[in-house]
Write an enzyme that holds these catalytic residues in place. Sequence first.
Site, PDB file in Angstrom:
ATOM      1  N   ASP A 161       0.833  -1.204   0.000  1.00 54.88           N
ATOM      2  CA  ASP A 161       0.000   0.000   0.000  1.00 54.88           C
ATOM      3  C   ASP A 161       0.867   1.253   0.000  1.00 54.88           C
ATOM      4  O   ASP A 161       0.603   2.203  -0.744  1.00 54.88           O
ATOM      5  CB  ASP A 161      -0.934   0.023   1.206  1.00 54.88           C
ATOM      6  CG  ASP A 161      -2.012  -1.045   1.144  1.00 54.88           C
ATOM      7  OD1 ASP A 161      -2.326  -1.514   0.035  1.00 54.88           O
ATOM      8  OD2 ASP A 161      -2.547  -1.400   2.205  1.00 54.88           O
TER       9      ASP A 161
ATOM     10  N   ARG B  54       7.613  -0.809  10.789  1.00 53.45           N
ATOM     11  CA  ARG B  54       6.590  -0.624  11.828  1.00 53.45           C
ATOM     12  C   ARG B  54       5.498  -1.675  11.686  1.00 53.45           C
ATOM     13  O   ARG B  54       5.193  -2.104  10.580  1.00 53.45           O
ATOM     14  CB  ARG B  54       5.946   0.749  11.690  1.00 53.45           C
ATOM     15  CG  ARG B  54       6.919   1.881  11.814  1.00 53.45           C
ATOM     16  CD  ARG B  54       6.209   3.170  11.529  1.00 53.45           C
ATOM     17  NE  ARG B  54       6.773   3.722  10.307  1.00 53.45           N
ATOM     18  CZ  ARG B  54       6.749   4.997   9.995  1.00 53.45           C
ATOM     19  NH1 ARG B  54       6.134   5.864  10.758  1.00 53.45           N
ATOM     20  NH2 ARG B  54       7.310   5.417   8.899  1.00 53.45           N
TER      21      ARG B  54
END
Length: 120
Positions: A67, A100
Amino acid sequence: VVNEVEAAAIVPEAGGNHAQELKDLQRLAPRVVITLGAEGLLAGDIDGTFSLQAFPVQAVDSVGARDAFCAALGVRLCEGADLREAARFAAAAGALAVTRPGAQSSLPARAEVEAFLAQR
């Protein structure tokens, strides 16, 4: 934008040869990017083909990488960047995203991507 598994499924006759996959995919779309995970990417358009190495990072979670990559690529292309420049920006966004956990929470802000690139 396809990953290496998707490219192989779309053009299985290429036998996993990424350069051939890119060439075959360019018959379907003039601008193609094949992402290769930690190995980087292979891309091409009417100006030619190129590869980029992945930015080395400590990966935590890859769920948001695609994404981040696709969004960043689209942004830079819409801003008028050529494919190579847009792909480098997108690769940086994807690299930051894998550092992350999570999907939406891993997406970097533009300033983070620009700062990351400025250090490289």
